[in-house]
Write an enzyme that holds these catalytic residues in place. Structure first.
Site, PDB file in Angstrom:
ATOM      1  N   ARG A   1      14.271   0.429   5.968  1.00 22.56           N
ATOM      2  CA  ARG A   1      13.621   0.310   4.920  1.00 22.56           C
ATOM      3  C   ARG A   1      14.554  -0.534   3.667  1.00 22.56           C
ATOM      4  O   ARG A   1      15.561  -0.170   3.671  1.00 22.56           O
ATOM      5  CB  ARG A   1      12.970   1.190   4.300  1.00 22.56           C
ATOM      6  CG  ARG A   1      12.518   2.198   5.275  1.00 22.56           C
ATOM      7  CD  ARG A   1      11.064   1.480   5.789  1.00 22.56           C
ATOM      8  NE  ARG A   1       9.944   1.676   4.973  1.00 22.56           N
ATOM      9  CZ  ARG A   1       9.081   2.631   4.489  1.00 22.56           C
ATOM     10  NH1 ARG A   1       9.270   3.647   5.404  1.00 22.56           N
ATOM     11  NH2 ARG A   1       8.237   2.564   3.646  1.00 22.56           N
TER      12      ARG A   1
ATOM     13  N   LYS B   1      -0.675   8.724   2.873  1.00 26.78           N
ATOM     14  CA  LYS B   1      -1.163   7.188   2.799  1.00 26.78           C
ATOM     15  C   LYS B   1      -2.075   7.110   4.216  1.00 26.78           C
ATOM     16  O   LYS B   1      -2.320   5.886   4.583  1.00 26.78           O
ATOM     17  CB  LYS B   1       0.172   6.501   3.410  1.00 26.78           C
ATOM     18  CG  LYS B   1       1.172   6.249   1.950  1.00 26.78           C
ATOM     19  CD  LYS B   1       2.204   5.290   2.285  1.00 26.78           C
ATOM     20  CE  LYS B   1       3.384   5.811   2.726  1.00 26.78           C
ATOM     21  NZ  LYS B   1       4.441   4.686   2.757  1.00 26.78           N
TER      22      LYS B   1
ATOM     23  N   PRO C   1       0.769  -1.146  -0.011  1.00 27.15           N
ATOM     24  CA  PRO C   1       0.028   0.069  -0.039  1.00 27.15           C
ATOM     25  C   PRO C   1       0.702   1.204  -0.120  1.00 27.15           C
ATOM     26  O   PRO C   1       1.603   1.636   0.888  1.00 27.15           O
ATOM     27  CB  PRO C   1      -0.893  -0.064   1.414  1.00 27.15           C
ATOM     28  CG  PRO C   1      -0.477  -1.513   1.741  1.00 27.15           C
ATOM     29  CD  PRO C   1       0.620  -1.995   1.477  1.00 27.15           C
ATOM     30  N   GLU C   2       0.845   1.900  -1.055  1.00 30.66           N
ATOM     31  CA  GLU C   2       1.524   3.381  -1.052  1.00 30.66           C
ATOM     32  C   GLU C   2       0.306   4.366  -1.395  1.00 30.66           C
ATOM     33  O   GLU C   2      -0.664   3.829  -1.499  1.00 30.66           O
ATOM     34  CB  GLU C   2       2.443   3.313  -2.379  1.00 30.66           C
ATOM     35  CG  GLU C   2       3.524   2.383  -1.751  1.00 30.66           C
ATOM     36  CD  GLU C   2       5.084   2.320  -2.417  1.00 30.66           C
ATOM     37  OE1 GLU C   2       5.316   3.637  -2.870  1.00 30.66           O
ATOM     38  OE2 GLU C   2       5.634   1.309  -2.511  1.00 30.66           O
TER      39      GLU C   2
END
Ligand SMILES: [Zn+2]
Length: 268
Positions: A256, A51, A2-3
């Protein structure tokens, strides 16, 4: 993953199904909202900001307006089901909220940061965000390329990879678009922001790539939505670069992951 585009699509899905509907029964399965009852409240609309999802409801009796905030993070999702339809797709123990109307039922799975605030206080939850890559330019927090560049420049010592993910600089990018934008610009992920010579183009590519995927659930940055052809570097460690054939590299930067082509994106 999900971006911003996935969240934007989810807002369209929720708003399209629920706007104008009266909630007949609500069921919040998180401790902080366990006693909330939205029965009788009407759904106005659903919006996204970066987001973050903002489902706006109002009480027709009092005129009071509330916003249900949620964040999908890595694996959250909202699904819409017809009346009486089985809630297929995800396990029941992941359900965090159920909103039943006389028609559609909205079920939120593994949602994060669920919060209910007066609509006129939404900024307490999303006011820190940078310009929204998917937001209209005339909306609060909407897209403003100059402001996004200014915010990136304000953190010159960090790496460009981390800056692109910092939602306070520009809102909506996650690890997929970050990697793809850097590839498209030929910039190594560890390049300090201060030495990236054309942040304007970087921001422009980010805006174009994510908006190109608005309205569909496939995330493609190469121009092809065919399976296996969608992206240049994300998730392709060890595979040949689509431009030069060099093996794509993979590493962690902070907490990340990032992917890059060592030839097309030379180290700083
Ligand atoms: Zn390459």
């Amino acid at each position: 993953m999900p971006e911003g585009d996935t969240v934007w699509n989810t807002a369209q899905l929720l708003g399209g199904a629920l706007a104008g509907q009266t909630i007949r029964h609500s069921d919040f399965r998180v401790p902080a909202l366990a006693t909330v009852d939205l029965a009788g409240w009407r759904v106005r609309e659903c919006a996204s900001r970066g987001k973050h999802l903002l489902l706006r409801v109002e009480d027709p009796a009092s005129g009071k307006a509330l916003t249900l905030h949620s964040h999908l993070r890595m694996d959250g999702s909202w699904r819409i089901y017809g009346p009486g339809e089985r809630w297929r797709g995800r396990p029941a123990h992941l359900i965090r909220v159920v909103l039943r109307t006389p028609g559609p039922v909205a079920v939120g799975f593994h949602l994060h940061e669920l919060a209910l605030v007066p609509t006129d206080r939404e900024e307490t939850l999303v006011g820190h965000l940078g310009p929204d890559l998917l937001g209209p330019a005339d909306a609060p927090g909407g897209w403003d390329a100059d402001e996004a560049v200014r915010r990136l420049r304000a953190r010159p010592d960090g790496t460009i990879a981390e800056a692109l993910l910092d939602q306070r600089c520009l809102a909506g990018l996650g690890t997929l678009y970050k990697a793809e934008v850097l590839f498209r610009r030929g910039v190594h992920p560890r390049t300090p922001v201060s030495t990236v010579d054309d942040l304007e183009s970087m921001v422009d590519v980010a805006h174009r790539l994510i908006n190109a995927n608005r309205g569909r659930w496939t995330q493609a940055t190469t121009g092809s939505t065919r399976r296996g052809e969608e992206v240049y570097v994300y998730g392709r460690a060890g595979s040949p670069c689509r431009r030069c054939g060099t093996a794509i590299r993979f590493d962690r930067l902070g907490d990340r992951v990032t992917y890059w082509c060592p030839s097309c994106q030379p180290a700083p």
